[in-house]
Structures are given as structure tokens and as C-alpha cells.
Design an enzyme around this catalytic site. Structure first.
Site, PDB file in Angstrom:
ATOM      1  N   TYR A   1     -10.297   2.489   7.608  1.00 15.99           N
ATOM      2  CA  TYR A   1      -9.138   2.640   6.726  1.00 15.99           C
ATOM      3  C   TYR A   1      -9.474   3.577   5.570  1.00 15.99           C
ATOM      4  O   TYR A   1      -8.694   4.474   5.227  1.00 15.99           O
ATOM      5  CB  TYR A   1      -8.706   1.274   6.195  1.00 15.99           C
ATOM      6  CG  TYR A   1      -7.587   1.322   5.185  1.00 15.99           C
ATOM      7  CD1 TYR A   1      -6.292   1.669   5.571  1.00 15.99           C
ATOM      8  CD2 TYR A   1      -7.821   1.039   3.842  1.00 15.99           C
ATOM      9  CE1 TYR A   1      -5.261   1.734   4.648  1.00 15.99           C
ATOM     10  CE2 TYR A   1      -6.791   1.097   2.910  1.00 15.99           C
ATOM     11  CZ  TYR A   1      -5.518   1.443   3.312  1.00 15.99           C
ATOM     12  OH  TYR A   1      -4.500   1.500   2.389  1.00 15.99           O
TER      13      TYR A   1
ATOM     14  N   GLU B   1       1.617  -3.822   0.763  1.00 18.31           N
ATOM     15  CA  GLU B   1       1.066  -4.000  -0.586  1.00 18.31           C
ATOM     16  C   GLU B   1       1.706  -5.216  -1.255  1.00 18.31           C
ATOM     17  O   GLU B   1       1.040  -5.955  -1.989  1.00 18.31           O
ATOM     18  CB  GLU B   1       1.282  -2.741  -1.432  1.00 18.31           C
ATOM     19  CG  GLU B   1       0.483  -1.518  -0.994  1.00 18.31           C
ATOM     20  CD  GLU B   1      -1.022  -1.655  -1.164  1.00 18.31           C
ATOM     21  OE1 GLU B   1      -1.485  -2.655  -1.758  1.00 18.31           O
ATOM     22  OE2 GLU B   1      -1.748  -0.760  -0.692  1.00 18.31           O
TER      23      GLU B   1
ATOM     24  N   TRP C   1      -7.105  -7.094   0.160  1.00 16.13           N
ATOM     25  CA  TRP C   1      -6.486  -6.109   1.033  1.00 16.13           C
ATOM     26  C   TRP C   1      -6.985  -6.238   2.465  1.00 16.13           C
ATOM     27  O   TRP C   1      -6.231  -6.062   3.417  1.00 16.13           O
ATOM     28  CB  TRP C   1      -6.724  -4.688   0.507  1.00 16.13           C
ATOM     29  CG  TRP C   1      -6.171  -3.630   1.408  1.00 16.13           C
ATOM     30  CD1 TRP C   1      -6.852  -2.669   2.074  1.00 16.13           C
ATOM     31  CD2 TRP C   1      -4.787  -3.432   1.753  1.00 16.13           C
ATOM     32  NE1 TRP C   1      -5.999  -1.884   2.815  1.00 16.13           N
ATOM     33  CE2 TRP C   1      -4.721  -2.331   2.633  1.00 16.13           C
ATOM     34  CE3 TRP C   1      -3.605  -4.081   1.399  1.00 16.13           C
ATOM     35  CZ2 TRP C   1      -3.526  -1.869   3.171  1.00 16.13           C
ATOM     36  CZ3 TRP C   1      -2.408  -3.614   1.941  1.00 16.13           C
ATOM     37  CH2 TRP C   1      -2.382  -2.519   2.810  1.00 16.13           C
TER      38      TRP C   1
END
Length: 203
Positions: A19, A41, A49
Site C-alpha cells: 500500500y 478513511e 489503518w
């Protein structure tokens, strides 16, 4: 791969490294991808995350590929179905917010031609470069994320506090917050045309 210098947050977990290397901080101009990142988000609020990242495939399936047109039409039956989906974060407020945000997203896109045109106008279509020495130097919010947060809330969006908005800006390349020694930072600094994900024409 090991000889590459990365932002320290990428760690050594393959999904996180991938990522970091191929997505985070690289400009995104496709509305569906922008909606995906805005939704994810918001789902991250209060969580890490990587927790969301590991569930992204399940989210894509559950939320119809993050198509805002489809998500905007979700009713109570669909929301109840999502609340039983063990592959995603089963938080009713966040799921309801995704539907609300899909509707607001479409309204913005209709008014401005695309959500891309609207959101990137805040940085005049050009990523803000951070020039940070370490991850500890990177801010969690900025005056600009404060402004965008307030504007989005006025437009009806939910789960768009300044911290979430700034994380969205980082993720979609509106700001390049890779540390200056990171190989991704250097890749983008050396390129006059930033590597784009799903590019679309900018005015």
C-alpha cells in the site's frame, strides 16, 4: 526490496508495504476511487489503518465496488444486511454515514462536474509536498484540512473531521507526506508528471 528506504509506518507487513509503495501519496483522480478512500478513511475512525486495509476486499464486495450511485440507494434492508457482514466493521453509524456520504458525494459531483474537480481545487490541482525528515514531523491536521472538513460538513458529509480529511488527502496524493528519504518521495520528486492512479483530465 529490503534496500529501499520507506516511511517507518510501512513496517514489514507485506500488505502495508505494498500500500505504501504503490498507493499512498500517489494522486488519485477517479471519482470511484476517491469515494472508496473517503468511505474507508471514515471507517478507520478510532481504529488502525491496517485493520481497514485488511478488510478492503470485503468492503469492495459489500459496497458494490464503492459505486456511489449504488451506495446512495441503500435502504434499511441493505444496512441490516451489512450489519451481519463479518468481513467489514459492523458499526451502524459508519455504515449509515457511508450512505449519507454517497448522496452528498453525488450532489457535489453533479454541481462541479466531478468530485475530483471539487476536491482537487483546494490544492489547485497540484499536490502539496511535505519535505518531512521523519514520520514524527508529519502533522495529523492542517489549516487546509480544517477548512475542507468544515466545508464537507456543510455539504452534508459525516465522519469527515479534520484528522480523517487529512488522512484522505495523504492517501489520495493531495499532499505528498512521504519522508524526504523515502524512495516513493524521490520517485515523485524526480518526475515532472506525478504517477497517477486512474488519471482523468484536470482543468
Amino acid at each position: 526490496m529490503n534496500e529501499k528506504t520507506r516511511c517507518s509506518w510501512a513496517g514489514d507487513t507485506p500488505i502495508y508495504m505494498d500500500y505504501h509503495d504503490h498507493e499512498w501519496g500517489r494522486p488519485v483522480h477517479d471519482d470511484n476511487r476517491l469515494f472508496e478512500m473517503l468511505l474507508l478513511e471514515g471507517m478507520q475512525a478510532g481504529l488502525s489503518w491496517i485493520t481497514v486495509l485488511k478488510k478492503r476486499a470485503a468492503y469492495r464486495k459489500a459496497f458494490d465496488g464503492f459505486d456511489p450511485n449504488k451506495v446512495s440507494l441503500y435502504g434499511e434492508a441493505k444496512i441490516e444486511e451489512l450489519m451481519t457482514n463479518e468481513g467489514i466493521i459492523r458499526n451502524r453509524l459508519k455504515i449509515n454515514a457511508a450512505v449519507t456520504n454517497a448522496k452528498a458525494f453525488l450532489e457535489v459531483a453533479k454541481k462541479h462536474g466531478s468530485f475530483d474537480q471539487f476536491i482537487w481545487s483546494y490544492v489547485d490541482g497540484t499536490p502539496i509536498v511535505g519535505h518531512w525528515k521523519s514520520n514524527e514531523d508529519v502533522p495529523a491536521t492542517t489549516p487546509l484540512s480544517d477548512k475542507i472538513s468544515k466545508d464537507l460538513k456543510k455539504l452534508g458529509f459525516k465522519f469527515v473531521g479534520s484528522t480523517i480529511v487529512y488522512a484522505f488527502m495523504q492517501a489520495t496524493g493531495m499532499v505528498n507526506d512521504h519522508i524526504s528519504e523515502c524512495f516513493v518521495y524521490k520517485e515523485m520528486e524526480e518526475s515532472l508528471s506525478f504517477p497517477l492512479l486512474n488519471p482523468s483530465p484536470m482543468d
